[in-house]
Scaffold this active site. Sequence first.
Site, PDB file in Angstrom:
ATOM      1  N   ASP A   6      23.173  44.236  13.408  1.00  0.00           N
ATOM      2  CA  ASP A   6      22.941  43.343  14.550  1.00  0.00           C
ATOM      3  C   ASP A   6      23.047  41.866  14.149  1.00  0.00           C
ATOM      4  O   ASP A   6      22.082  41.101  14.267  1.00  0.00           O
ATOM      5  CB  ASP A   6      21.572  43.627  15.165  1.00  0.00           C
ATOM      6  CG  ASP A   6      21.420  45.068  15.609  1.00  0.00           C
ATOM      7  OD1 ASP A   6      22.420  45.660  16.049  1.00  0.00           O
ATOM      8  OD2 ASP A   6      20.303  45.610  15.525  1.00  0.00           O
ATOM      9  N   GLU A  63      24.700  47.885  25.834  1.00  0.00           N
ATOM     10  CA  GLU A  63      23.677  47.094  25.144  1.00  0.00           C
ATOM     11  C   GLU A  63      24.352  45.986  24.337  1.00  0.00           C
ATOM     12  O   GLU A  63      25.561  45.808  24.385  1.00  0.00           O
ATOM     13  CB  GLU A  63      22.848  47.983  24.213  1.00  0.00           C
ATOM     14  CG  GLU A  63      23.669  48.655  23.117  1.00  0.00           C
ATOM     15  CD  GLU A  63      22.881  49.675  22.325  1.00  0.00           C
ATOM     16  OE1 GLU A  63      21.746  49.987  22.700  1.00  0.00           O
ATOM     17  OE2 GLU A  63      23.424  50.165  21.308  1.00  0.00           O
TER      18      GLU A  63
END
Length: 317
Positions: A31, A207
């Site tokens: 991420d 997402e």
Amino acid sequence: MKKLLTLAIAAMASMTAYAQNPIIKHIFTADPSPIVYKDTLFLYTGHDTASVTATNYKMPDWHVFSTTDMKNWKDHGTLLSPHTFSWATGDAYAAQCIERNGKFYWFVSTFHKKDSISNGGAAIGVAVSDRPTGPFKDAIGKALIINEMTTDKKHSWDDIDPTVMIDDDGQAYMYWGNLSCRWVKLKSNMIELDGPINYISPKNFIEGPWVYKRKGWYYLVYASAGTKPEMIEYCMSKSPTGPWEYKGIIQENVPNSFTTHPGIIDYKGKSYFFYHNGSLPTGGSYRRSVCVDYMYYNEDGTIQKIIQTTEGVQPVK
């Protein structure tokens, strides 16, 4: 024969030297969230610590790395974890740090304890520091977003993966979500909502949104649900509030991971696309590693397909 062997070893060493991706090799990272501050690129990441045979995530904290040449990365260590927040429990999901007026606001997704404020579920918090490398502390002593504030989706992990953008007029916006993309204005103090939560439905959105502005265009880049493993798709708009026009896929599936996550930045005249895959030894979907490759735009502002490489990007001065 000895000369040929020496040449082969030298060639292999040269190939290894240019095999930059993944850029962080001593721990598993995921991420990615890059920012540029005073000529330095800072990279904020998650941290995977699941076992080789694990079938779920284990992400205890967030890390920060920095570079001035896109080749050498300094590890500043663990600078934040869910334990920083008295209201939090669970893993350190995707996060993004952004600077405003000399302060650094780290928007994170984790989970909320069951208490008088919330019945649990994913939540978004904000940490703050006077420096990009901390120390960071909870900015408000409570979650900025809790599960009870968004009701369009019924699963408990829908409030994850915040991305924040400050527009040219000083207005800040936060976008986030799983299976539903939400956005809200933030007050100039970066720790309060400035209006209602809004909902949009980008094509195939699942997402990991990343929102930014470049040359008059606003970009909404995200992990898509069109296939498993995930891909990266995007929309464009002339306004941070939309309407958003779907533009297509820019990153295909990544090696050995069913998730991917975009982090996009311009630095020293080049555009860079950060993401994660599972290509390190013993890596996988729960043991991911951050990579970076070049990003190119067409004349009309649309994004060219990302070419994933093991070589990565060239050093810059």
